[in-house]
Design an enzyme around this catalytic site. Structure first.
Site, PDB file in Angstrom:
ATOM      1  N   GLN A  60     -13.421   5.995   5.124  1.00 20.91           N
ATOM      2  CA  GLN A  60     -13.516   4.577   5.406  1.00 20.91           C
ATOM      3  C   GLN A  60     -14.929   4.249   5.868  1.00 20.91           C
ATOM      4  OE1 GLN A  60     -10.294   3.131   7.888  1.00 20.91           O
ATOM      5  NE2 GLN A  60      -8.758   4.181   6.654  1.00 20.91           N
TER       6      GLN A  60
ATOM      7  N   GLU B 177      -8.684   3.984  -2.436  1.00 17.46           N
ATOM      8  CA  GLU B 177      -8.830   4.980  -1.365  1.00 17.46           C
ATOM      9  C   GLU B 177      -9.301   6.272  -2.002  1.00 17.46           C
ATOM     10  OE1 GLU B 177      -5.780   5.575   1.603  1.00 17.46           O
ATOM     11  OE2 GLU B 177      -5.171   3.457   1.529  1.00 17.46           O
TER      12      GLU B 177
ATOM     13  N   ASN C  33       0.840  -1.196   0.000  1.00 19.84           N
ATOM     14  CA  ASN C  33       0.000   0.000   0.000  1.00 19.84           C
ATOM     15  C   ASN C  33       0.878   1.250   0.000  1.00 19.84           C
ATOM     16  OD1 ASN C  33      -2.542   1.692   0.816  1.00 19.84           O
ATOM     17  ND2 ASN C  33      -1.013   2.180   2.369  1.00 19.84           N
ATOM     18  N   GLU C  34       0.570   2.184  -0.891  1.00 17.30           N
ATOM     19  CA  GLU C  34       1.281   3.469  -0.936  1.00 17.30           C
ATOM     20  C   GLU C  34       2.786   3.269  -0.760  1.00 17.30           C
ATOM     21  OE1 GLU C  34      -0.542   6.458   1.547  1.00 17.30           O
ATOM     22  OE2 GLU C  34      -2.443   6.341   0.443  1.00 17.30           O
TER      23      GLU C  34
END
Length: 492
Positions: A342, A293, A172-173
Site C-alpha cells: 500500500q 492489489e 472486495n475479495e
C-alpha cells in the site's frame, strides 16, 4: 550479450497512467500516522493531511488512490465518517489489529486528500456487510449536484459542490473477507449493486467487480458470462510465501531472493490466464482487468503490531515492482489499472514514516515509480529478445519494456541476476535516436534499504554505462539493478 529488438515506429496500446495507482486502507499506520496526522499535529499539514507525504506522492504523479479498503471496505459504513469529527461514532477494525477506529478520516478527508494529490478517487463500496441503498446513497452524496436528500446532507457537512469520482469498486475479495461468497452468488450481487451505482450529472463511474483469488479463472468466467453493469474485473496477487512465516523483509538469502523473483514473474501467467477467459467473452476489450492489489508481503518488523503489516522495503522489493510494471505494459490492451499495496507504512509502501520522529523515508519501490513516470499514457513498444534471455531454474534474469510518446521513448531494463552484471544490446529500429540518457537504481547488496540515517542508500543515479552501437545502444546492467534509458527521437 542479450539482444533486444525495439521497433520505435510501431507503437501499440496506450499504457494507462492508472497502472501506477495506489491503495490506502484503514490498516496499521497507512491512514492514521501516514496520510492523516490531524490539524493539531506539529508536523506540517493541510487540514490534517501530512504535507510532505503529499509532496512526495505528487512528485511521482500518483494517478489514483483506492480507499477505504481492502477487507476494511466491507465493514465500513460511510455515514459513520461524515459530519463533525467529534460526533462520529467509533468502530472496531476487526480485520487489522482489532483496534478502535474513530472515523476521523472519512469521505470529506479522503476527497480532500485526492484533491491535494491531484489524483482520481477510487472508492471501494461495502457489499459484504452493507446494503444496496447504502452504496447508492454514497454515490449520490459524493457526485450529485442540485438538490436531493444526500446532496442536502453533504451541504450540511460543508461541501456544496459534488466531487468527481471516476472509479468505484463493487465490494472486495468477495471470495474471502468480503463475504465468503461463491462466484455465482457474488455475480448476482455485483449485478444488483452495480445497477444502483448510478451516474449523476456528468460524473461517469467506472464500476469494478471484485475478481477471484489469484488463478480462479472460473470466477472471472462467471462475471464475464453475466456481463453485468460493470466495466472491469479485478485481480489480486501478492508476491509472498504461503504459511505463517513469509520471511523477513531484510533478512533473506540469495536463494530466497530468486524464489521471490519467480513468484513475481508469475503475474504474467495470471494476467494471460484471465485475459484468455475475458477474450473469449469480450473480444472487443470492453471490459478491463484491474490489478488493484499487488506487491510483496513479508513478516512484520520486530516489535510492531502483527495486524499492522509494517515491513521494510529493499532492493528486492524494487525489482518485484519493475517486473510487474513490465508485465502490465505488455498487457496494456486489457490491463487498464493497478494499485500497489500500500502507499504508506503498510506492505510494499512508497513511503515510511517514523512514529517517534515523524521522519519521512522514500523506499526503493518509490524510486521505481518515479523512474517510470515517462511511461504514463505512452504507447507501448514491443521488446523482442532475438535469442531469448538468460534463465536460472525457470527465472528470466532480464526483464524489459518500452514505450513512446511524441518524439521520445523510454526503455526499462531489469537485471535480476543477484551477482553478475549483464549487457543488453538495444537494437533500435524505425526511427533515428538523436540523444539518450540513462539512470540506474541498485544497492550495495540485495537487502539494501533506506532509513532515517541513510535515506539514499538506494536511490537513482545517472548511468554512464551506455554506449553507441551500429544497431543502437549497448547498456550495461549492474547486478540486481533497474535501469531506464530515455531516448530523444528524430522527426518521423
Amino acid at each position: 550479450m542479450t539482444h533486444a529488438v525495439i521497433n520505435l515506429d510501431l507503437p501499440g496500446p496506450t499504457i494507462s497512467r492508472h497502472l501506477y495507482g495506489h491503495f490506502a486502507e484503514h490498516l496499521g499506520r497507512c491512514v492514521y500516522g501516514g496520510f492523516w496526522v490531524g490539524e493539531d499535529s506539529p508536523l506540517p499539514n493541510v487540514g490534517g493531511i501530512r504535507s510532505d507525504v503529499v509532496e512526495a506522492l505528487r512528485a511521482i504523479r500518483i494517478p489514483n488512490l483506492r480507499w477505504p479498503g481492502g477487507c476494511f471496505a466491507d465493514e465500513y459504513h460511510w455515514r459513520d465518517g461524515v459530519g463533525p469529527r467529534g460526533q462520529r461514532p467509533r468502530m472496531v477494525n476487526t480485520h487489522w489489529g482489532n483496534v478502535e477506529e474513530n472515523n476521523h478520516f472519512g469521505t470529506h478527508e479522503f476527497m480532500h486528500l485526492c484533491e491535494l494529490l491531484g489524483a482520481d478517487a477510487y472508492v471501494n463500496g461495502n457489499v459484504g456487510s452493507g446494503t444496496v441503498r447504502e452504496m447508492s446513497d454514497w454515490v449520490e452524496y459524493l457526485t450529485r449536484a442540485g438538490d436531493s436528500p444526500m446532496v442536502a446532507l453533504r451541504k450540511a457537512n460543508g461541501r456544496d459542490e459534488p466531487w468527481r469520482v471516476p472509479f468505484w469498486g463493487i465490494g472486495n475479495e468477495a471470495w474471502g473477507c468480503g463475504g465468503n461468497l461463491t462466484a455465482e452468488a457474488y455475480t448476482d450481487l455485483a449485478r444488483q449493486f452495480g445497477t444502483f451505482v448510478r451516474d449523476h450529472g456528468d460524473n461517469r463511474v467506472y464500476r469494478i467487480a471484485a475478481g477471484g483469488h489469484t488463478d480462479e479463472y472460473g470466477w472471472t468466467e462467471a462475471l464475464m458470462k453475466a456481463r453485468g453493469p460493470y466495466q472491469a474485473v479485478s485481480l489480486h496477487y501478492y508476491t509472498t510465501f504461503p504459511g505463517d512465516g513469509r520471511g523477513g523483509a531484510t533478512t533473506f538469502t540469495t536463494e530466497h531472493y530468486y524464489d521471490t523473483m519467480r513468484r513475481a514473474q508469475r503475474i504474467e501467467e495470471l494476467i494471460r490466464g484471465h485475459e484468455t477467459v475475458m477474450d473469449r467473452y469480450d473480444p472487443q476489450v470492453d471490459i478491463g482487468l484491474v490489478v488493484d492489489e499487488w506487491g510483496t508481503w513479508w513478516d512484520v518488523e520486530d516489535g510492531t503490531n502483527p495486524g499492522f503489516l509494517y515491513q521494510q522495503n529493499t532492493m528486492r522489493d524494487a525489482l518485484v515492482a519493475s517486473v510487474h510494471f513490465d508485465a502490465f505494459h505488455r498487457h496494456a490492451r486489457r490491463v487498464v489499472m493497478a494499485n500497489i499495496a500500500q502507499t504508506v507504512n503498510v506492505l510494499q509502501a512508497m513511503l515510511l514514516t517514523e512514529a517517534e520522529t515523524g521522519t519521512l523515508i522514500r523506499t526503493p519501490t518509490y524510486h521505481v515509480f518515479e523512474m517510470n513516470v515517462g511511461h504514463h499514457d505512452a504507447r507501448a513498444l514491443a521488446v523482442h529478445f532475438r535469442d531469448g534471455v538468460p534463465n536460472r531454474d525457470g527465472l528470466d534474469l532480464v526483464s524489459a519494456s518500452a514505450s513512446t510518446q511524441n518524439d521520445t521513448a523510454l526503455v526499462s531494463l531489469t537485471n535480476l541476476d543477484a551477482e553478475a552484471p549483464r549487457t543488453v544490446l538495444l537494437d533500435l529500429r524505425g526511427r533515428e535516436v538523436s540523444a539518450h540518457r540513462a539512470r540506474v537504481l541498485t544497492g550495495s547488496h540485495l537487502q539494501a534499504h533506506n532509513t532515517a540515517d541513510a535515506p539514499d542508500a538506494v536511490a537513482p543515479t545517472e548511468h554512464p554505462a551506455v554506449r553507441a552501437h551500429p544497431r543502437g545502444l549497448e547498456v550495461d546492467l549492474p547486478p540486481h539493478s533497474y535501469v531506464t534509458v530515455h531516448l530523444d527521437l528524430g522527426a518521423r
